[in-house]
Write an enzyme that holds these catalytic residues in place. Structure first.
Site, PDB file in Angstrom:
ATOM      1  N   GLU A   1       0.826  -1.215   0.000  1.00  0.00           N
ATOM      2  CA  GLU A   1       0.000   0.000   0.000  1.00  0.00           C
ATOM      3  C   GLU A   1       0.857   1.261   0.000  1.00  0.00           C
ATOM      4  O   GLU A   1       0.554   2.235  -0.709  1.00  0.00           O
ATOM      5  CB  GLU A   1      -0.970  -0.002   1.179  1.00  0.00           C
ATOM      6  CG  GLU A   1      -1.970  -1.151   1.182  1.00  0.00           C
ATOM      7  CD  GLU A   1      -2.744  -1.312  -0.114  1.00  0.00           C
ATOM      8  OE1 GLU A   1      -2.911  -0.331  -0.855  1.00  0.00           O
ATOM      9  OE2 GLU A   1      -3.154  -2.452  -0.394  1.00  0.00           O
TER      10      GLU A   1
ATOM     11  N   HIS B   1       2.206   2.443  -3.265  1.00  0.00           N
ATOM     12  CA  HIS B   1       1.293   3.233  -4.101  1.00  0.00           C
ATOM     13  C   HIS B   1       1.537   4.734  -3.931  1.00  0.00           C
ATOM     14  O   HIS B   1       1.315   5.516  -4.855  1.00  0.00           O
ATOM     15  CB  HIS B   1      -0.167   2.936  -3.752  1.00  0.00           C
ATOM     16  CG  HIS B   1      -0.733   1.706  -4.393  1.00  0.00           C
ATOM     17  ND1 HIS B   1      -0.921   1.593  -5.746  1.00  0.00           N
ATOM     18  CD2 HIS B   1      -1.164   0.536  -3.865  1.00  0.00           C
ATOM     19  CE1 HIS B   1      -1.450   0.400  -6.023  1.00  0.00           C
ATOM     20  NE2 HIS B   1      -1.602  -0.261  -4.901  1.00  0.00           N
TER      21      HIS B   1
HETATM   22 NI    NI Z   1      -2.498  -2.181  -4.860  1.00  0.00          NI
END
Ligand code: NI
Length: 177
Positions: A143, A146
């Site tokens: 995450e 990102h």
């Molecule tokens: Ni993802």
């Protein structure tokens, strides 16, 4: 509350460096997190990052419910992590299968640090400081990547270990998104 469209790999916004959040406990921030949660749940994601719904800010959420896509996902408490800083606790990495709501229908084998400290703030500005391992550490790394414009296919060492779910895992009912 709203399910928002998920940007797919190829969209330039997913490649941007996300901006730090400067104000906490605001209606805008709470609304963003509600939309992220609604979107993550409808797609059975283990986590989601704000850029995936088109908001280039350093906000990720993960954990808190059992995703049929990731049987280990309910081991992770629901977490809102803002302005995160990750520190690997040693050099050990292990490979594991990952998917991404922005890369639907696919899986890849991705090396990740096995032990990790993460620091940041929640939506109220409270400090978060945790040391984690295993799947929890993997999800956080995915995450937080990102927020740096990194999608998991960019981390794969052997692109032969990247493909469509139904071809990689024939006969298994792993959902598509
Ligand atoms: Ni993802």
């Amino acid at each position: 509350m709203a399910v928002r469209p998920v940007l797919k790999m190829g969209d330039p916004l997913l490649l941007q460096i996300a901006s730090a959040v400067e104000q906490f406990d605001t209606p805008e921030l709470h609304g963003l997190i509600t939309d992220m949660l609604d979107t993550m749940k409808v797609h059975n994601g283990a986590g989601i990052a704000a850029p995936q719904i088109g908001v280039s800010q350093q906000v990720v959420i993960f954990g808190g419910f059992r995703s049929p896509r990731y049987p280990d996902s309910d081991d992770i408490p629901f977490t809102v992590l803002i302005n995160p800083i990750l520190t690997a606790l040693n050099d050990t990495k292990e490979e594991g299968w990952e998917g991404c709501l922005s890369v639907p229908g696919m899986r890849g084998l991705v090396p990740r640090y096995t032990q990790l400290r993460y620091e940041g703030r929640d939506q109220f500005g409270q400090i978060i400081d945790r040391t984690v391992s295993g799947f929890h550490a993997r999800v956080v790394q995915h995450e937080v990547d990102h927020l740096q414009g990194i999608l998991y296919p960019m981390r794969i060492h052997d692109l032969r270990q990247f493909g469509f779910i139904e071809a990689l895992f024939p006969g298994q009912s792993i959902s598509d998104d």
